[in-house]
Design an enzyme around this catalytic site. Sequence first.
Site, PDB file in Angstrom:
ATOM      1  N   VAL A  15      26.323  62.938  73.522  1.00  0.00           N
ATOM      2  CA  VAL A  15      27.582  62.703  72.815  1.00  0.00           C
ATOM      3  C   VAL A  15      27.367  62.737  71.298  1.00  0.00           C
ATOM      4  CG1 VAL A  15      29.366  60.970  72.353  1.00  0.00           C
ATOM      5  CG2 VAL A  15      28.668  61.464  74.685  1.00  0.00           C
ATOM      6  N   PRO A  92      23.850  51.670  79.923  1.00  0.00           N
ATOM      7  CA  PRO A  92      23.538  51.856  81.346  1.00  0.00           C
ATOM      8  C   PRO A  92      24.135  50.773  82.240  1.00  0.00           C
ATOM      9  CG  PRO A  92      21.553  51.329  80.053  1.00  0.00           C
ATOM     10  CD  PRO A  92      22.720  51.180  79.147  1.00  0.00           C
ATOM     11  N   THR A  93      23.974  50.972  83.538  1.00  0.00           N
ATOM     12  CA  THR A  93      24.338  49.914  84.484  1.00  0.00           C
ATOM     13  C   THR A  93      23.202  48.906  84.522  1.00  0.00           C
ATOM     14  OG1 THR A  93      25.512  51.572  85.791  1.00  0.00           O
ATOM     15  CG2 THR A  93      25.018  49.491  86.890  1.00  0.00           C
ATOM     16  N   SER A 130      30.208  55.046  72.264  1.00  0.00           N
ATOM     17  CA  SER A 130      29.734  54.836  73.636  1.00  0.00           C
ATOM     18  C   SER A 130      30.892  54.334  74.480  1.00  0.00           C
ATOM     19  CB  SER A 130      28.669  53.734  73.688  1.00  0.00           C
ATOM     20  OG  SER A 130      27.585  54.003  72.860  1.00  0.00           O
ATOM     21  N   PHE A 161      35.821  62.042  75.187  1.00  0.00           N
ATOM     22  CA  PHE A 161      36.279  62.603  76.464  1.00  0.00           C
ATOM     23  C   PHE A 161      35.646  63.952  76.787  1.00  0.00           C
ATOM     24  CE2 PHE A 161      39.719  59.756  75.084  1.00  0.00           C
ATOM     25  CZ  PHE A 161      39.830  58.941  76.207  1.00  0.00           C
ATOM     26  N   CYS A 275      28.245  59.468  83.853  1.00  0.00           N
ATOM     27  CA  CYS A 275      29.296  58.477  83.566  1.00  0.00           C
ATOM     28  C   CYS A 275      30.211  58.052  84.701  1.00  0.00           C
ATOM     29  CB  CYS A 275      30.128  58.973  82.394  1.00  0.00           C
ATOM     30  SG  CYS A 275      29.170  58.966  80.884  1.00  0.00           S
ATOM     31  N   PHE A 337      23.742  68.464  87.595  1.00  0.00           N
ATOM     32  CA  PHE A 337      24.916  67.837  88.236  1.00  0.00           C
ATOM     33  C   PHE A 337      26.139  68.736  88.207  1.00  0.00           C
ATOM     34  CE2 PHE A 337      28.079  66.203  85.159  1.00  0.00           C
ATOM     35  CZ  PHE A 337      27.444  66.417  83.945  1.00  0.00           C
ATOM     36  N   ARG A 345      21.416  63.746  85.303  1.00  0.00           N
ATOM     37  CA  ARG A 345      21.682  62.322  85.487  1.00  0.00           C
ATOM     38  C   ARG A 345      22.683  62.107  86.627  1.00  0.00           C
ATOM     39  NH1 ARG A 345      22.784  60.601  79.345  1.00  0.00           N
ATOM     40  NH2 ARG A 345      24.068  62.470  79.460  1.00  0.00           N
TER      41      ARG A 345
HETATM   42  N1  LIG Z   1      27.220  62.326  78.372  1.00  0.00           N
HETATM   43  C1  LIG Z   1      28.515  62.467  78.268  1.00  0.00           C
HETATM   44  O1  LIG Z   1      29.058  63.528  78.578  1.00  0.00           O
HETATM   45  C2  LIG Z   1      29.371  61.346  77.774  1.00  0.00           C
HETATM   46  C3  LIG Z   1      28.848  60.094  77.499  1.00  0.00           C
HETATM   47  N2  LIG Z   1      29.653  59.088  77.021  1.00  0.00           N
HETATM   48  C4  LIG Z   1      29.095  57.786  76.654  1.00  0.00           C
HETATM   49  O2  LIG Z   1      28.408  57.923  75.409  1.00  0.00           O
HETATM   50  C5  LIG Z   1      27.267  57.043  75.360  1.00  0.00           C
HETATM   51  C6  LIG Z   1      26.019  57.860  75.081  1.00  0.00           C
HETATM   52  O3  LIG Z   1      25.858  58.789  76.121  1.00  0.00           O
HETATM   53  P1  LIG Z   1      24.855  60.005  76.008  1.00  0.00           P
HETATM   54  O4  LIG Z   1      24.958  60.634  74.671  1.00  0.00           O
HETATM   55  O5  LIG Z   1      25.082  60.834  77.208  1.00  0.00           O
HETATM   56  O6  LIG Z   1      23.455  59.224  76.131  1.00  0.00           O
HETATM   57  P2  LIG Z   1      21.998  59.735  75.722  1.00  0.00           P
HETATM   58  O7  LIG Z   1      21.043  58.946  76.522  1.00  0.00           O
HETATM   59  O8  LIG Z   1      21.950  61.224  75.772  1.00  0.00           O
HETATM   60  O9  LIG Z   1      21.876  59.322  74.172  1.00  0.00           O
HETATM   61  C7  LIG Z   1      21.785  58.016  73.719  1.00  0.00           C
HETATM   62  C8  LIG Z   1      20.752  57.974  72.599  1.00  0.00           C
HETATM   63  O10 LIG Z   1      20.806  56.699  71.962  1.00  0.00           O
HETATM   64  C9  LIG Z   1      19.484  56.396  71.492  1.00  0.00           C
HETATM   65  N3  LIG Z   1      19.391  54.955  71.200  1.00  0.00           N
HETATM   66  C10 LIG Z   1      19.463  53.921  72.070  1.00  0.00           C
HETATM   67  N4  LIG Z   1      19.379  52.759  71.403  1.00  0.00           N
HETATM   68  C11 LIG Z   1      19.257  53.060  70.088  1.00  0.00           C
HETATM   69  C12 LIG Z   1      19.149  52.276  68.882  1.00  0.00           C
HETATM   70  N5  LIG Z   1      19.165  50.948  68.933  1.00  0.00           N
HETATM   71  N6  LIG Z   1      19.019  52.929  67.714  1.00  0.00           N
HETATM   72  C13 LIG Z   1      19.009  54.290  67.658  1.00  0.00           C
HETATM   73  N7  LIG Z   1      19.131  55.071  68.743  1.00  0.00           N
HETATM   74  C14 LIG Z   1      19.263  54.468  69.948  1.00  0.00           C
HETATM   75  C15 LIG Z   1      18.588  56.871  72.636  1.00  0.00           C
HETATM   76  O11 LIG Z   1      17.264  57.082  72.212  1.00  0.00           O
HETATM   77  C16 LIG Z   1      19.302  58.163  73.055  1.00  0.00           C
HETATM   78  O12 LIG Z   1      18.754  59.309  72.425  1.00  0.00           O
HETATM   79  C17 LIG Z   1      27.252  56.311  76.702  1.00  0.00           C
HETATM   80  O13 LIG Z   1      27.929  55.092  76.532  1.00  0.00           O
HETATM   81  C18 LIG Z   1      28.066  57.211  77.606  1.00  0.00           C
HETATM   82  O14 LIG Z   1      28.698  56.484  78.624  1.00  0.00           O
HETATM   83  C19 LIG Z   1      30.971  59.312  76.773  1.00  0.00           C
HETATM   84  C20 LIG Z   1      31.541  60.533  77.019  1.00  0.00           C
HETATM   85  C21 LIG Z   1      30.788  61.647  77.522  1.00  0.00           C
HETATM   86  O1  LIG Z   2      32.559  60.093  80.162  1.00  0.00           O
HETATM   87  C1  LIG Z   2      31.942  61.104  80.419  1.00  0.00           C
HETATM   88  O2  LIG Z   2      30.722  61.177  80.495  1.00  0.00           O
HETATM   89  C2  LIG Z   2      32.640  62.379  80.752  1.00  0.00           C
HETATM   90  O3  LIG Z   2      32.657  62.466  82.212  1.00  0.00           O
HETATM   91  C3  LIG Z   2      33.232  63.654  82.732  1.00  0.00           C
HETATM   92  O4  LIG Z   2      32.512  64.796  82.250  1.00  0.00           O
HETATM   93  P1  LIG Z   2      31.144  65.295  82.909  1.00  0.00           P
HETATM   94  O5  LIG Z   2      30.568  64.216  83.750  1.00  0.00           O
HETATM   95  O6  LIG Z   2      30.337  65.857  81.807  1.00  0.00           O
HETATM   96  O7  LIG Z   2      31.553  66.529  83.842  1.00  0.00           O
HETATM   97  P2  LIG Z   2      32.764  66.830  84.828  1.00  0.00           P
HETATM   98  O8  LIG Z   2      33.202  68.212  84.613  1.00  0.00           O
HETATM   99  O9  LIG Z   2      33.806  65.792  84.780  1.00  0.00           O
HETATM  100  O10 LIG Z   2      32.064  66.790  86.265  1.00  0.00           O
HETATM  101  C4  LIG Z   2      31.592  65.577  86.819  1.00  0.00           C
HETATM  102  C5  LIG Z   2      31.138  65.812  88.249  1.00  0.00           C
HETATM  103  O11 LIG Z   2      32.245  66.060  89.105  1.00  0.00           O
HETATM  104  C6  LIG Z   2      32.032  67.242  89.862  1.00  0.00           C
HETATM  105  N1  LIG Z   2      33.343  67.872  90.138  1.00  0.00           N
HETATM  106  C7  LIG Z   2      34.200  68.150  89.130  1.00  0.00           C
HETATM  107  C8  LIG Z   2      35.420  68.709  89.385  1.00  0.00           C
HETATM  108  C9  LIG Z   2      35.816  68.982  90.711  1.00  0.00           C
HETATM  109  O12 LIG Z   2      36.918  69.486  91.009  1.00  0.00           O
HETATM  110  N2  LIG Z   2      34.926  68.687  91.710  1.00  0.00           N
HETATM  111  C10 LIG Z   2      33.696  68.126  91.466  1.00  0.00           C
HETATM  112  O13 LIG Z   2      32.944  67.859  92.403  1.00  0.00           O
HETATM  113  C11 LIG Z   2      31.123  68.091  88.982  1.00  0.00           C
HETATM  114  O14 LIG Z   2      30.460  69.058  89.724  1.00  0.00           O
HETATM  115  C12 LIG Z   2      30.211  67.023  88.415  1.00  0.00           C
HETATM  116  O15 LIG Z   2      29.184  66.713  89.316  1.00  0.00           O
HETATM  117  C13 LIG Z   2      34.669  63.786  82.246  1.00  0.00           C
HETATM  118  O16 LIG Z   2      35.214  65.028  82.707  1.00  0.00           O
HETATM  119  C14 LIG Z   2      34.740  63.723  80.728  1.00  0.00           C
HETATM  120  O17 LIG Z   2      36.106  63.741  80.312  1.00  0.00           O
HETATM  121  C15 LIG Z   2      34.077  62.424  80.242  1.00  0.00           C
HETATM  122  O18 LIG Z   2      34.062  62.373  78.830  1.00  0.00           O
END
Ligand SMILES: NC(=O)C1=CN([C@@H]2O[C@H](COP(=O)(O)OP(=O)(O)OC[C@H]3O[C@@H](n4cnc5c(N)ncnc54)[C@H](O)[C@@H]3O)[C@@H](O)[C@H]2O)C=CC1
Ligand SMILES: O=C(O)[C@H]1O[C@H](OP(=O)(O)OP(=O)(O)OC[C@H]2O[C@@H](n3ccc(=O)[nH]c3=O)[C@H](O)[C@@H]2O)[C@H](O)[C@@H](O)[C@@H]1O
Length: 485
Positions: A15, A92-93, A130, A161, A275, A337, A345
């Site tokens: 993100v 995390p959880t 986050s 999002f 997520c 995934f 993840r």
């Molecule tokens: N991955 C996604 O598509 C989405 C994720 N989110 C949310 O965004 C948040 C971050 O997710 P990701 O980017 O996927 O996680 P990520 O694990 O890819 O990145 C998080 C980063 O934060 C760093 N970090 C942790 N504690 C720290 C600290 N105290 N100081 C500096 N760096 C620190 C870690 O080393 C890591 O590189 C989570 O809450 C997640 O639920 C929201 C929307 C989409």
């Molecule tokens: O909070 C988050 O992390 C993000 O989670 C999802 O995004 P993401 O997990 O990256 O990917 P998606 O496209 O939503 O797919 C999630 C999972 O659902 C599955 N999926 C999706 C769509 C569908 O019709 N069927 C299905 O099995 C995908 O294969 C995948 O395993 C949401 O779509 C984002 O809006 C949100 O920001």
Amino acid sequence: MVKKLKICCIGAGYVGGPTMAVIALKCPEIEVAVVDISVPRINAWNSEQLPIYEPGLDDVVKHCRGKNLFFSTEVEKHVCEADIVFVSVNTPTKTRGLGAGKAADLTYWESAARMIADVSKSSKIVVEKSTVPVKTAEAIEKILSHNSKGINFQILSNPEFLAEGTAIEDLFKPDRVLIGGRETPEGAKAVKTLKDVYAHWVPEDRIICTNLWSAELSKLAANAFLAQRISSVNAMSALCEATGADVTEVSHAVGKDTRIGSKFLNASVGFGGSCFQKDILNLVYICECNGLPEVAHYWKQVILMNDYQKTRFVNRVVASMFNTVANKKVAILGFAFKKDTGDTRETPAIDVCKGLLGDKAKLSIYDPQVSEDQIRKDLSMNKFDWDHPAHLQQPSSPTAIKKQLSVVWDAYEATKDAHAVCILTEWDEFRNLDYQKMFDNMQKPAFVFDGRNIVDAEKLRSIGFIVYSIGKPLDAWLKDMPAVA
Ligand SMILES: NC(=O)C1=CN([C@@H]2O[C@H](COP(=O)(O)OP(=O)(O)OC[C@H]3O[C@@H](n4cnc5c(N)ncnc54)[C@H](O)[C@@H]3O)[C@@H](O)[C@H]2O)C=CC1
Ligand SMILES: O=C(O)[C@H]1O[C@H](OP(=O)(O)OP(=O)(O)OC[C@H]2O[C@@H](n3ccc(=O)[nH]c3=O)[C@H](O)[C@@H]2O)[C@H](O)[C@@H](O)[C@@H]1O
């Protein structure tokens, strides 16, 4: 001279990296620093090989890096200098103690907040990027105000999002940007400051401003609604198989109703990603804490249905192959995934592979974007352990599964001498493989279990395969070998 606005983002992950790169691209007059405690991650952001694979990301980073976009491990320095601090760290959880297996672990968030309070010398807007439990902003406010030495902090909630694989597209053209703030003059001013950043490229009617709790809860609600659609269609897929209906036809017919809509109705082996599960578990916990067990139970079903779908798939594979896969080679095509990402993840592939390994299958895995190291780590890690900064994760113990597992760099190598193929990620390249060639090199009877409904089942049947496609009418062979869930 007007002072240049400085943004710092703590957390250079899936993100933090892409969102900040797009802000830097769209707002050339703003200086953006993305900081992280992980040295390898920051080194990768500063190299030719970015730490995450995301279509279009390379171009955006190359355009801005070194101009108004910087990646650094000097966390405190950049936080101290910033006007706006985004926090995009792991949430995390919890795996231990109160709320284990459900509640969000806010360790990283809390330590970031304490650090912000410690190093700040000027007023700041602190933005929750986050995904966090409702009311986190209140806790953060308390930490900041108790340690602030009189400095003014305004907390905003600005959940993200984006979906992986389409992150850049989603950031360029978001359905909406959501900003929640305190309903005070200072709160409104902070909201306006952040709104002005997004207004560089997002039309004003797509920027929604709410109170803090609505913004925090909307993020959890959006993910819960999305995951619920998938669990709903997956529940129907089981009924389709039992009745002879075709889930693709049912989805199409249902989705044509404009009140329902056609997106996100693809049946699958189960949803994955960092997520959906985490955020719904978090939502369930919040409901329980607020004395709403019925609401908690309602949302918990979304997860239970997803687990059922993965188990059902494994059972189908084993049952169809004479109730045992012991010592049989099973090719796994796709481990990420979803397509167009290297992210594993909570991928459904982990549970499916563990299920097949548990039945003593020999797996040969191919994914175009996932490394062998990652696959071995994922298959030896405990549930929820992945969602911590890399250097805090338990080292894997790959020896236990070493003999049962090979990871190869070609779909034909994976399927050579195999009894069955399981398609677990919908990579486009799997649609156009030479299935005749594959069939010729496999053991007979040869099976294809399509967990993503991407192959032309009729064509494969004419080659000689026994084919299982999620939620589609069953082959006679499969009907004769019922799977008990
Ligand atoms: N991955 C996604 O598509 C989405 C994720 N989110 C949310 O965004 C948040 C971050 O997710 P990701 O980017 O996927 O996680 P990520 O694990 O890819 O990145 C998080 C980063 O934060 C760093 N970090 C942790 N504690 C720290 C600290 N105290 N100081 C500096 N760096 C620190 C870690 O080393 C890591 O590189 C989570 O809450 C997640 O639920 C929201 C929307 C989409
Ligand atoms: O909070 C988050 O992390 C993000 O989670 C999802 O995004 P993401 O997990 O990256 O990917 P998606 O496209 O939503 O797919 C999630 C999972 O659902 C599955 N999926 C999706 C769509 C569908 O019709 N069927 C299905 O099995 C995908 O294969 C995948 O395993 C949401 O779509 C984002 O809006 C949100 O920001």
